[in-house]
Design a protein around this motif. Structure first.
Motif, PDB file in Angstrom:
ATOM      1  N   LEU A  10       0.867  -1.119   0.053  1.00 62.77           N
ATOM      2  CA  LEU A  10      -0.021  -0.035  -0.108  1.00 62.77           C
ATOM      3  C   LEU A  10       0.820   1.348  -0.032  1.00 62.77           C
ATOM      4  CD1 LEU A  10      -2.672  -1.159   2.460  1.00 62.77           C
ATOM      5  CD2 LEU A  10      -3.003  -0.687   0.140  1.00 62.77           C
ATOM      6  N   LYS A  11       1.955   1.293   0.780  1.00 65.38           N
ATOM      7  CA  LYS A  11       2.878   2.505   0.989  1.00 65.38           C
ATOM      8  C   LYS A  11       3.525   2.892  -0.315  1.00 65.38           C
ATOM      9  CE  LYS A  11       6.713   4.075   3.345  1.00 65.38           C
ATOM     10  NZ  LYS A  11       7.730   3.806   4.517  1.00 65.38           N
ATOM     11  N   GLU A  12       3.898   1.640  -0.859  1.00 65.10           N
ATOM     12  CA  GLU A  12       4.593   1.677  -2.399  1.00 65.10           C
ATOM     13  C   GLU A  12       3.593   1.868  -3.368  1.00 65.10           C
ATOM     14  OE1 GLU A  12       7.906  -1.057  -2.497  1.00 65.10           O
ATOM     15  OE2 GLU A  12       8.635  -0.073  -0.516  1.00 65.10           O
ATOM     16  N   LYS A  13       2.178   1.823  -3.292  1.00 61.31           N
ATOM     17  CA  LYS A  13       1.498   2.185  -4.263  1.00 61.31           C
ATOM     18  C   LYS A  13       1.211   0.800  -5.338  1.00 61.31           C
ATOM     19  CE  LYS A  13       0.736   6.749  -3.475  1.00 61.31           C
ATOM     20  NZ  LYS A  13       0.042   6.894  -2.161  1.00 61.31           N
ATOM     21  N   PHE A  14       1.731  -0.398  -4.809  1.00 57.71           N
ATOM     22  CA  PHE A  14       1.609  -1.767  -5.573  1.00 57.71           C
ATOM     23  C   PHE A  14       0.318  -2.121  -5.520  1.00 57.71           C
ATOM     24  CE2 PHE A  14       6.301  -1.508  -5.492  1.00 57.71           C
ATOM     25  CZ  PHE A  14       6.429  -1.337  -6.649  1.00 57.71           C
ATOM     26  N   ALA A  15      -0.761  -1.654  -4.257  1.00 53.66           N
ATOM     27  CA  ALA A  15      -1.780  -2.104  -4.104  1.00 53.66           C
ATOM     28  C   ALA A  15      -2.996  -0.966  -4.023  1.00 53.66           C
ATOM     29  CB  ALA A  15      -1.876  -3.191  -2.992  1.00 53.66           C
ATOM     30  N   ASN A  16      -3.881  -0.898  -4.754  1.00 51.22           N
ATOM     31  CA  ASN A  16      -4.969   0.267  -4.534  1.00 51.22           C
ATOM     32  C   ASN A  16      -5.871  -0.137  -3.389  1.00 51.22           C
ATOM     33  OD1 ASN A  16      -7.078   1.667  -4.748  1.00 51.22           O
ATOM     34  ND2 ASN A  16      -7.550   1.338  -6.847  1.00 51.22           N
ATOM     35  N   PRO A  17      -6.196   0.517  -2.242  1.00 47.78           N
ATOM     36  CA  PRO A  17      -6.871   0.319  -1.220  1.00 47.78           C
ATOM     37  C   PRO A  17      -8.429  -0.161  -1.400  1.00 47.78           C
ATOM     38  CG  PRO A  17      -5.761   2.425  -0.860  1.00 47.78           C
ATOM     39  CD  PRO A  17      -5.454   2.094  -2.320  1.00 47.78           C
ATOM     40  N   GLN A  18      -8.892   0.375  -2.352  1.00 49.16           N
ATOM     41  CA  GLN A  18     -10.124   0.216  -2.956  1.00 49.16           C
ATOM     42  C   GLN A  18     -10.562  -0.773  -4.017  1.00 49.16           C
ATOM     43  OE1 GLN A  18     -12.482   2.208  -1.307  1.00 49.16           O
ATOM     44  NE2 GLN A  18     -10.679   2.894  -0.549  1.00 49.16           N
ATOM     45  N   GLU A  19      -9.352  -1.455  -4.445  1.00 54.12           N
ATOM     46  CA  GLU A  19      -9.443  -2.535  -5.201  1.00 54.12           C
ATOM     47  C   GLU A  19     -10.094  -3.967  -4.306  1.00 54.12           C
ATOM     48  OE1 GLU A  19      -9.048  -5.250  -8.415  1.00 54.12           O
ATOM     49  OE2 GLU A  19      -8.190  -3.235  -8.433  1.00 54.12           O
ATOM     50  N   LYS A  20     -11.039  -4.633  -5.114  1.00 58.90           N
ATOM     51  CA  LYS A  20     -11.726  -5.830  -4.402  1.00 58.90           C
ATOM     52  C   LYS A  20     -12.091  -6.912  -5.545  1.00 58.90           C
ATOM     53  CE  LYS A  20     -16.545  -4.677  -4.269  1.00 58.90           C
ATOM     54  NZ  LYS A  20     -17.663  -4.478  -3.223  1.00 58.90           N
ATOM     55  N   GLN A  21     -12.162  -8.177  -4.955  1.00 51.96           N
ATOM     56  CA  GLN A  21     -12.251  -9.291  -6.062  1.00 51.96           C
ATOM     57  C   GLN A  21     -13.765  -9.354  -5.735  1.00 51.96           C
ATOM     58  OE1 GLN A  21     -10.391 -11.055  -7.660  1.00 51.96           O
ATOM     59  NE2 GLN A  21     -11.853 -12.826  -8.351  1.00 51.96           N
ATOM     60  N   ASN A  22     -14.200  -9.266  -6.918  1.00 51.70           N
ATOM     61  CA  ASN A  22     -15.833  -9.326  -6.961  1.00 51.70           C
ATOM     62  C   ASN A  22     -16.739  -8.754  -5.525  1.00 51.70           C
ATOM     63  OD1 ASN A  22     -15.372 -10.377  -9.534  1.00 51.70           O
ATOM     64  ND2 ASN A  22     -15.042 -12.534  -8.858  1.00 51.70           N
ATOM     65  N   PHE A  23     -17.333  -9.876  -5.117  1.00 50.35           N
ATOM     66  CA  PHE A  23     -18.154  -9.249  -3.691  1.00 50.35           C
ATOM     67  C   PHE A  23     -17.291  -8.959  -2.504  1.00 50.35           C
ATOM     68  CE2 PHE A  23     -20.936 -10.925  -6.842  1.00 50.35           C
ATOM     69  CZ  PHE A  23     -21.606  -9.987  -7.162  1.00 50.35           C
ATOM     70  N   SER A  24     -16.001  -9.300  -2.531  1.00 52.32           N
ATOM     71  CA  SER A  24     -15.022  -9.389  -1.343  1.00 52.32           C
ATOM     72  C   SER A  24     -14.996  -7.869  -0.692  1.00 52.32           C
ATOM     73  CB  SER A  24     -13.611  -9.767  -1.605  1.00 52.32           C
ATOM     74  OG  SER A  24     -12.849  -8.651  -2.385  1.00 52.32           O
ATOM     75  N   PRO A  25     -14.688  -7.820   0.417  1.00 56.42           N
ATOM     76  CA  PRO A  25     -14.113  -6.649   1.167  1.00 56.42           C
ATOM     77  C   PRO A  25     -12.970  -6.056   0.169  1.00 56.42           C
ATOM     78  CG  PRO A  25     -14.354  -8.140   2.886  1.00 56.42           C
ATOM     79  CD  PRO A  25     -14.457  -8.989   1.386  1.00 56.42           C
ATOM     80  N   THR A  26     -12.825  -4.528   0.274  1.00 53.79           N
ATOM     81  CA  THR A  26     -11.733  -3.882  -0.296  1.00 53.79           C
ATOM     82  C   THR A  26     -10.561  -4.295   0.413  1.00 53.79           C
ATOM     83  OG1 THR A  26     -11.861  -1.932   0.908  1.00 53.79           O
ATOM     84  CG2 THR A  26     -13.411  -1.871  -0.932  1.00 53.79           C
ATOM     85  N   ILE A  27      -9.316  -4.056  -0.196  1.00 53.20           N
ATOM     86  CA  ILE A  27      -8.265  -4.139   0.362  1.00 53.20           C
ATOM     87  C   ILE A  27      -8.019  -3.308   1.545  1.00 53.20           C
ATOM     88  CG2 ILE A  27      -5.528  -3.744   0.175  1.00 53.20           C
ATOM     89  CD1 ILE A  27      -5.684  -4.745  -2.800  1.00 53.20           C
ATOM     90  N   GLU A  28      -8.580  -1.948   1.657  1.00 49.57           N
ATOM     91  CA  GLU A  28      -8.403  -1.518   2.619  1.00 49.57           C
ATOM     92  C   GLU A  28      -9.317  -2.056   4.062  1.00 49.57           C
ATOM     93  OE1 GLU A  28      -9.113   3.200   4.024  1.00 49.57           O
ATOM     94  OE2 GLU A  28     -10.429   2.451   2.239  1.00 49.57           O
ATOM     95  N   GLN A  29     -10.491  -2.549   3.474  1.00 45.26           N
ATOM     96  CA  GLN A  29     -11.211  -3.592   4.718  1.00 45.26           C
ATOM     97  C   GLN A  29     -10.564  -4.720   5.162  1.00 45.26           C
ATOM     98  OE1 GLN A  29     -14.699  -3.518   1.924  1.00 45.26           O
ATOM     99  NE2 GLN A  29     -15.949  -2.104   3.557  1.00 45.26           N
ATOM    100  N   PHE A  30     -10.087  -5.319   4.314  1.00 49.44           N
ATOM    101  CA  PHE A  30      -8.868  -6.363   4.795  1.00 49.44           C
ATOM    102  C   PHE A  30      -8.011  -5.957   5.789  1.00 49.44           C
ATOM    103  CE2 PHE A  30     -10.475  -8.923   0.949  1.00 49.44           C
ATOM    104  CZ  PHE A  30     -10.884 -10.020   1.812  1.00 49.44           C
ATOM    105  N   TYR A  31      -7.227  -4.895   5.294  1.00 48.07           N
ATOM    106  CA  TYR A  31      -6.159  -4.332   6.044  1.00 48.07           C
ATOM    107  C   TYR A  31      -6.511  -3.836   7.301  1.00 48.07           C
ATOM    108  CZ  TYR A  31      -2.476  -0.879   7.537  1.00 48.07           C
ATOM    109  OH  TYR A  31      -1.698  -0.236   8.198  1.00 48.07           O
ATOM    110  N   GLU A  32      -7.792  -3.280   7.691  1.00 43.74           N
ATOM    111  CA  GLU A  32      -8.408  -2.632   8.885  1.00 43.74           C
ATOM    112  C   GLU A  32      -8.868  -3.984   9.858  1.00 43.74           C
ATOM    113  OE1 GLU A  32      -8.272   0.217  10.272  1.00 43.74           O
ATOM    114  OE2 GLU A  32      -7.397   0.983   8.603  1.00 43.74           O
ATOM    115  N   PHE A  33      -9.255  -4.956   8.936  1.00 44.07           N
ATOM    116  CA  PHE A  33      -9.797  -5.913   9.846  1.00 44.07           C
ATOM    117  C   PHE A  33      -8.658  -6.683  10.332  1.00 44.07           C
ATOM    118  CE2 PHE A  33     -11.174 -10.568  10.575  1.00 44.07           C
ATOM    119  CZ  PHE A  33     -12.164 -10.451  11.276  1.00 44.07           C
TER     120      PHE A  33
END
Length: 108
Positions: A10-33
């Motif tokens: 996330l820090k190096e911008k290789f992952a978009n926090p709003q990206e998600k796999q179909n109906f999954s939580p976003t990367i940001e939601q995974f990160y917070e959990f």
């Protein structure tokens, strides 16, 4: 992938926090959990994949999460509150396993 590895992506911008796999939580939601799990003494891992930067659809995706206790000790069980939180977090998952020693969810 661990929380530290995801933070680096996330820090190096290789992952978009709003990206998600179909109906999954976003990367940001995974990160917070995951941060919540770590604060409670657990070390979840993320399940995912990356599409090469050479392709126009380049992305890093998280499609699952797992918390596992590798012990036979009865007193070493996943906390009831965390299991309840996980059930809510994973309600849209295509596959789940939720018990005293494993919390697993995967989104297709």
């Amino acid at each position: 992938m661990s929380l530290d590895q995801l933070e680096k992506l996330l820090k190096e911008k290789f992952a978009n926090p709003q990206e998600k796999q179909n109906f999954s939580p976003t990367i940001e939601q995974f990160y917070e959990f995951d941060k919540n799990c770590v604060a409670k003494g657990y070390n979840p891992i993320f399940i995912g994949y990356a599409i090469s930067p050479d392709r126009e659809d380049y992305r890093t995706s998280i499609e699952g999460i797992e918390v596992r206790i590798e012990t036979e000790l009865i007193e070493a069980r996943i906390d009831f509150n965390l299991r309840d939180e996980f059930e809510k977090f994973a309600e849209s998952a295509d596959e789940t396993e939720i018990n005293f020693s494993v919390l697993y969810a995967w989104w297709d």
